[in-house]
Design an enzyme around this catalytic site. Structure first.
Site, PDB file in Angstrom:
ATOM      1  N   LYS A 118     -45.465 -22.617 -20.475  1.00  0.00           N
ATOM      2  CA  LYS A 118     -44.626 -22.603 -19.275  1.00  0.00           C
ATOM      3  C   LYS A 118     -43.903 -21.273 -19.106  1.00  0.00           C
ATOM      4  O   LYS A 118     -43.688 -20.817 -17.989  1.00  0.00           O
ATOM      5  CB  LYS A 118     -43.601 -23.749 -19.312  1.00  0.00           C
ATOM      6  CG  LYS A 118     -44.253 -25.089 -19.061  1.00  0.00           C
ATOM      7  CD  LYS A 118     -43.220 -26.144 -18.724  1.00  0.00           C
ATOM      8  CE  LYS A 118     -43.921 -27.480 -18.484  1.00  0.00           C
ATOM      9  NZ  LYS A 118     -43.005 -28.612 -18.451  1.00  0.00           N
ATOM     10  N   LYS A 201     -55.998 -29.049 -17.679  1.00  0.00           N
ATOM     11  CA  LYS A 201     -55.321 -30.335 -17.438  1.00  0.00           C
ATOM     12  C   LYS A 201     -54.956 -30.471 -15.961  1.00  0.00           C
ATOM     13  O   LYS A 201     -54.572 -29.483 -15.331  1.00  0.00           O
ATOM     14  CB  LYS A 201     -54.048 -30.301 -18.289  1.00  0.00           C
ATOM     15  CG  LYS A 201     -53.315 -31.561 -18.448  1.00  0.00           C
ATOM     16  CD  LYS A 201     -52.075 -31.338 -19.315  1.00  0.00           C
ATOM     17  CE  LYS A 201     -51.030 -30.494 -18.626  1.00  0.00           C
ATOM     18  NZ  LYS A 201     -49.741 -30.421 -19.293  1.00  0.00           N
ATOM     19  N   LYS A 204     -49.118 -30.577 -11.859  1.00  0.00           N
ATOM     20  CA  LYS A 204     -48.496 -30.279 -10.563  1.00  0.00           C
ATOM     21  C   LYS A 204     -48.303 -28.788 -10.369  1.00  0.00           C
ATOM     22  O   LYS A 204     -48.089 -28.328  -9.257  1.00  0.00           O
ATOM     23  CB  LYS A 204     -47.205 -31.068 -10.333  1.00  0.00           C
ATOM     24  CG  LYS A 204     -46.231 -31.125 -11.458  1.00  0.00           C
ATOM     25  CD  LYS A 204     -45.173 -32.212 -11.199  1.00  0.00           C
ATOM     26  CE  LYS A 204     -44.707 -32.848 -12.485  1.00  0.00           C
ATOM     27  NZ  LYS A 204     -44.032 -34.112 -12.357  1.00  0.00           N
TER      28      LYS A 204
HETATM   29  P1  TYM Z   1     -44.230 -34.628 -17.264  1.00  0.00           P
HETATM   30  O1  TYM Z   1     -43.242 -34.877 -16.186  1.00  0.00           O
HETATM   31  O2  TYM Z   1     -44.921 -33.312 -17.318  1.00  0.00           O
HETATM   32  O3  TYM Z   1     -45.355 -35.740 -17.239  1.00  0.00           O
HETATM   33  C1  TYM Z   1     -45.014 -37.120 -17.205  1.00  0.00           C
HETATM   34  C2  TYM Z   1     -46.009 -37.928 -18.002  1.00  0.00           C
HETATM   35  O4  TYM Z   1     -47.332 -37.753 -17.465  1.00  0.00           O
HETATM   36  C3  TYM Z   1     -48.214 -37.361 -18.503  1.00  0.00           C
HETATM   37  N1  TYM Z   1     -49.225 -36.455 -17.941  1.00  0.00           N
HETATM   38  C4  TYM Z   1     -50.538 -36.626 -18.067  1.00  0.00           C
HETATM   39  N2  TYM Z   1     -51.247 -37.589 -18.683  1.00  0.00           N
HETATM   40  C5  TYM Z   1     -52.601 -37.497 -18.630  1.00  0.00           C
HETATM   41  N3  TYM Z   1     -53.244 -36.468 -17.995  1.00  0.00           N
HETATM   42  C6  TYM Z   1     -52.563 -35.486 -17.374  1.00  0.00           C
HETATM   43  N4  TYM Z   1     -53.197 -34.495 -16.744  1.00  0.00           N
HETATM   44  C7  TYM Z   1     -51.139 -35.538 -17.391  1.00  0.00           C
HETATM   45  N5  TYM Z   1     -50.163 -34.734 -16.886  1.00  0.00           N
HETATM   46  C8  TYM Z   1     -48.997 -35.320 -17.234  1.00  0.00           C
HETATM   47  C9  TYM Z   1     -47.346 -36.651 -19.521  1.00  0.00           C
HETATM   48  O5  TYM Z   1     -47.947 -36.633 -20.798  1.00  0.00           O
HETATM   49  C10 TYM Z   1     -46.093 -37.503 -19.488  1.00  0.00           C
HETATM   50  O6  TYM Z   1     -46.239 -38.653 -20.287  1.00  0.00           O
HETATM   51  N6  TYM Z   1     -41.431 -33.766 -21.299  1.00  0.00           N
HETATM   52  C11 TYM Z   1     -41.953 -34.802 -20.441  1.00  0.00           C
HETATM   53  C12 TYM Z   1     -40.885 -35.685 -19.827  1.00  0.00           C
HETATM   54  C13 TYM Z   1     -39.924 -36.272 -20.799  1.00  0.00           C
HETATM   55  C14 TYM Z   1     -40.179 -37.330 -21.706  1.00  0.00           C
HETATM   56  C15 TYM Z   1     -38.962 -37.551 -22.383  1.00  0.00           C
HETATM   57  C16 TYM Z   1     -41.306 -38.112 -21.974  1.00  0.00           C
HETATM   58  C17 TYM Z   1     -38.626 -35.902 -20.974  1.00  0.00           C
HETATM   59  N7  TYM Z   1     -38.059 -36.672 -21.911  1.00  0.00           N
HETATM   60  C18 TYM Z   1     -38.862 -38.527 -23.373  1.00  0.00           C
HETATM   61  C19 TYM Z   1     -41.188 -39.096 -22.975  1.00  0.00           C
HETATM   62  C20 TYM Z   1     -39.987 -39.291 -23.644  1.00  0.00           C
HETATM   63  C21 TYM Z   1     -42.721 -34.148 -19.310  1.00  0.00           C
HETATM   64  O7  TYM Z   1     -42.504 -33.031 -18.962  1.00  0.00           O
HETATM   65  O8  TYM Z   1     -43.595 -34.964 -18.689  1.00  0.00           O
END
Ligand code: TYM
Length: 338
Positions: A118, A201, A204
């Site tokens: 990032k 992957k 967004k």
């Molecule tokens: P974020 O907002 O990037 O993504 C949210 C969730 O979607 C999953 N994900 C995917 N799964 C499969 N294929 C993909 N291409 C894909 N893109 C995204 C992510 O693995 C995630 O589960 N750091 C985290 C948010 C967070 C969090 C937490 C998660 C903050 N605190 C505590 C679990 C527990 C994040 O940026 O997810």
């Protein structure tokens, strides 16, 4: 202490930093819904404090937070069965994160691949929050003593760090206070790939909108994106081993399997031998059938933002019944005069 010594509790979060896409839905939200129906307490979170580690326009952040809440509810997360919250409305997340900033080591944080991805080439210009992000994520989870965290594959390293932080805290203070949380990374869609490039992957932040299916896309857009998805010239195999060196084909089959709650083997038993000219319309039809009701329900919920705000306020109240005592106990363990 192992997770079995704690109340079985699920926590997971998604950033309100733009449109929800199919990767978020299949890798995360759909799994959240199924865990809600199992024997867990479930807490699901819009992580607005995480979102601002990169610039967010304030009006857009407010809109995206409500839209993400609508997306959770429209996908089947019930505010009656789960605690649904916006992170900044439960201040104990940020308070515990400070303690964890003092537990986590610089060397651990520097190894986080998501920070490197990032921050890109200009890491000096990245916010301090982006660097500290995984300590806040550990606090999100551990301020609930959560035992299970369903996520996509890209969050695996952050969950390992969460366990490292819990272990070091427990060790340093001679307590068995924080559980070693189990990541739950399962199913056909733990890593949904870009529709334009099977090595990347779905995300967004990809500049190409054609690379992803957004939860707010209409039926025509979904069908068009699938029709144009990159593939190879071969027919689909009848067994999973035949997808090994075919990332684009594997991705579309994985998406089909996850949308339809089937295994990859079961899908290939039906569609093996088909050309993409036949398979893509089937996939488009399935995707529209599964996603359109969700996007329609999201639009309906977004027409009444005050109701969403009421749901989040109630969720914050329920959440704090859990988080306030855990934070207080943490302060006591650390030696803070209260
Ligand atoms: P974020 O907002 O990037 O993504 C949210 C969730 O979607 C999953 N994900 C995917 N799964 C499969 N294929 C993909 N291409 C894909 N893109 C995204 C992510 O693995 C995630 O589960 N750091 C985290 C948010 C967070 C969090 C937490 C998660 C903050 N605190 C505590 C679990 C527990 C994040 O940026 O997810």
């Amino acid at each position: 202490m192992s997770p079995s010594d704690f109340t079985p509790r699920v926590f997971s979060g998604i950033q309100p930093s733009g449109d929800l896409h199919l990767g978020n839905y299949l890798g995360a939200i759909k799994r959240f819904v199924s865990m809600q129906e199992d024997a867990y307490e479930t807490v699901y979170c819009m992580v607005d404090l995480h979102a601002i580690t990169v610039w967010q326009d304030p009006a857009a952040l407010r809109h995206n937070t409500r839209e993400l809440a609508a997306g959770f509810i429209a996908s089947g997360i019930s505010p009656e069965k789960s605690i649904l919250i916006n992170q900044s409305q439960v201040p104990e997340h940020a308070q515990l994160a400070w303690i964890f900033n003092c537990v986590a080591r610089m060397g651990w944080m520097k190894r986080m691949t998501q920070f490197k991805d990032k921050a890109g080439k200009n890491a000096e210009a990245a916010s301090l929050g982006l660097f500290g992000y995984p300590a806040l994520m550990a606090a999100d989870i551990l301020v609930y003593h959560a035992t299970h965290v369903p996520v996509g594959d890209d969050q695996k390293q952050h969950l390992e760090l969460t366990r490292d932080i819990a272990t070091k805290f427990n060790h340093d203070y001679g307590v068995d206070f924080f559980p070693l949380t189990e990541p739950v990374i399962k199913g056909a869609a733990t890593r949904v790939m870009s529709l334009r490039d099977g090595a990347k992957k779905m995300s967004k932040s990809d500049p190409s909108d054609a690379s992803r299916i957004n939860m707010t896309d209409d039926a025509d857009t979904i069908a068009k994106k699938i029709r144009k998805a990159k593939t190879d010239p071969h027919a689909l195999p009848s067994e999973a081993a035949g997808l090994e060196d075919r990332p684009e084909a594997r991705n579309l089959v994985n998406i089909y399997a996850a949308l339809n709650d089937q295994t990859v083997e079961a899908v290939l038993a039906e569609v093996g031998g088909q050309q993409f000219g036949t398979f893509k319309p089937l996939l488009a039809e399935l995707a529209v059938a599964k996603l359109s009701p969700i996007s329609q329900e999201m639009a309906r919920l977004m027409a009444d933002p005050a109701e969403i705000d009421r749901i989040l306020a109630r969720g914050a109240g329920q959440a704090r019944e859990i988080t306030v005592p855990i934070l207080e106990k943490t302060y006591e363990i650390v030696g803070m005069v209260r």
